[in-house]
Scaffold this motif. Structure first.
Motif, short mmCIF file in Angstrom:
data_model
loop_
_atom_site.label_atom_id
_atom_site.label_comp_id
_atom_site.label_asym_id
_atom_site.label_seq_id
_atom_site.Cartn_x
_atom_site.Cartn_y
_atom_site.Cartn_z
N ASN A 28 43.36 31.01 58.29
CA ASN A 28 43.98 30.63 59.65
C ASN A 28 45.55 30.31 59.29
O ASN A 28 46.00 30.13 60.73
N ILE A 29 45.40 29.37 58.72
CA ILE A 29 46.64 29.50 58.37
C ILE A 29 47.20 30.23 56.83
O ILE A 29 48.69 30.61 57.15
N ALA A 30 47.15 30.90 56.61
CA ALA A 30 47.92 31.56 55.65
C ALA A 30 46.53 33.32 55.08
O ALA A 30 46.35 33.09 56.22
N HIS A 31 46.82 33.93 53.37
CA HIS A 31 46.01 35.28 54.14
C HIS A 31 44.97 34.84 53.14
O HIS A 31 43.98 36.57 54.00
N GLY A 32 44.03 33.65 53.30
CA GLY A 32 42.29 33.35 53.16
C GLY A 32 41.76 34.05 52.52
O GLY A 32 40.23 34.90 52.34
N CYS A 33 42.28 34.75 51.43
CA CYS A 33 42.00 36.49 50.16
C CYS A 33 42.02 35.41 48.83
O CYS A 33 43.35 35.10 48.52
N ASN A 34 41.89 35.82 47.70
CA ASN A 34 41.87 35.73 46.84
C ASN A 34 43.17 36.25 46.07
O ASN A 34 43.67 37.04 46.53
N SER A 35 43.64 35.94 45.69
CA SER A 35 44.32 36.80 44.07
C SER A 35 44.38 38.35 44.17
O SER A 35 43.13 38.41 44.17
N VAL A 36 45.88 38.98 43.98
CA VAL A 36 45.74 40.23 43.17
C VAL A 36 45.14 40.58 42.41
O VAL A 36 44.65 41.54 41.53
N ILE A 37 45.87 39.96 41.29
CA ILE A 37 45.52 39.27 39.43
C ILE A 37 43.98 39.06 39.88
O ILE A 37 43.39 40.01 38.45
N ALA A 38 43.12 38.34 40.72
CA ALA A 38 41.17 38.19 40.43
C ALA A 38 40.82 39.51 40.60
O ALA A 38 40.39 39.56 39.83
N THR A 39 41.65 39.61 41.82
CA THR A 39 40.72 41.74 41.87
C THR A 39 40.81 42.74 41.25
O THR A 39 40.06 43.01 41.12
N LYS A 40 41.89 42.32 40.76
CA LYS A 40 42.08 43.51 39.86
C LYS A 40 41.33 43.38 38.22
O LYS A 40 41.20 44.27 37.55
N THR A 41 41.19 42.54 37.89
CA THR A 41 40.96 41.60 36.42
C THR A 41 39.60 42.09 36.80
O THR A 41 38.98 42.69 35.82
#
Length: 309
Positions: A28-41
């Motif tokens: 509701n105030i930011a991008h709402g999901c985990n980091s790109v680093i986390a997903t690519k890892t």
């Protein structure tokens, strides 16, 4: 401290499933999901990776697709929309204190909210499954109404009982998700491209996702748009808006249409490469407890973790 914070935090669930915690601010105030680093890892370590993007799909999913996926070159294979009977009854006009009572009519009246989320996610070209997060006081008749509505929209809804049964209660859901992923039917596409102006990006989200007729802003805010457009026009927009409604009015339930989205302020996040568009009356400070749960979590003399419940 900041150097170590750049590394994703690998933790485990109560059933020993791996989970990477890194980022994840409120949508509701930011991008709402985990980091790109986390997903690519995670993609290098597992066959299937699930990103939680919340609050609602009008916020979390929209930003995951339009900001994170576009910037990181990610192409999601499927989307899971989580729904509850309680939420649908609330959107159907039922007060919080009465949500435990069976009310098929209220579920039916709240269905347009879920239908809007389904149509919204479908605009990004990914196949969808609806997970009905079942609670102990939900009744079969209410669950059936949700399943029937989803079937009419061409989407399968699956009852998930992980709230009471843990992982075993979500096996059917997991099986259907993997089948959807392996079908190879995803044709992911963001809602806009980077060359679209900041104003038009904002208006596209408001109209296509929120169902609004237009966005409005005073002279000061319009000048901000013009100023940021000169150097940062290729950035994505990150909408800051109430999570309780498709509109900027938290009391406007269901699936409102033809409403107006007022833009109050723009904030530049140059490092993250997006512009935060603050809509309506929304606080941008996260709601943190006075006593964080971490204070009650510890390892006892037997090496067991305590304080997780």
């Amino acid at each position: 401290i900041l150097r170590d914070a750049l590394m994703p935090n690998l933790v485990q669930t109560l059933e020993n499933n791996p989970a990477i915690i890194h980022g994840g601010p409120f949508a509701n105030i930011a991008h709402g999901c985990n980091s790109v680093i986390a997903t690519k890892t995670a993609l290098k370590l597992s066959d299937y990776v699930v990103t939680e993007a919340g609050f609602g799909a009008d916020l979390g999913a929209e930003k995951f697709f339009n900001i994170k996926c576009l910037k990181a070159g990610l192409k999601p294979a499927a989307a899971v929309i989580v729904a509850t009977v309680r939420a649908l009854k609330m959107h159907g006009g039922v007060a919080k204190k009465d949500l435990d009572s069976e009310n098929i009519v209220a579920v039916q009246q709240g269905i347009p909210n879920l239908a809007r989320h389904i149509r919204n996610v479908g605009k990004f070209g990914v196949p969808i499954v609806v997970a009905i997060n079942r609670f102990t006081k939900d009744v079969d008749s209410e669950i059936s109404v949700v399943k029937q509505m989803c079937a009419e929209l061409g989407v399968k809804a699956i009852e998930s009982n992980h709230w009471t049964s843990g992982g075993s209660g979500a096996e059917e859901l997991a099986t259907n998700i993997t089948q959807l992923v392996e079908s190879g039917t995803s044709q992911f596409r963001p809602l806009y491209d980077e060359q679209t102006s900041l104003w038009d990006k904002t208006e596209e989200v408001a109209r296509s996702i929120y169902g609004a007729s237009e966005i409005i802003a005073d002279k000061k805010v319009r000048n901000q748009f013009r100023q940021f457009q000169k150097k940062y026009g290729h950035f994505q927009v990150c909408m800051a808006k109430t999570q309780y409604s498709f509109s900027t009015d938290p009391n406007l339930m269901g699936a409102p249409s033809h409403h107006v989205v007022p833009i109050r302020e723009l904030r530049l996040c140059a490092g993250a490469e997006f512009v935060v568009v603050i809509c309506g009356d929304i606080m941008t400070m996260p709601g943190l407890p006075l006593r964080p749960s971490a204070h009650d979590i510890h390892v006892d003399e037997d090496g067991e973790i305590q304080g997780l419940f």
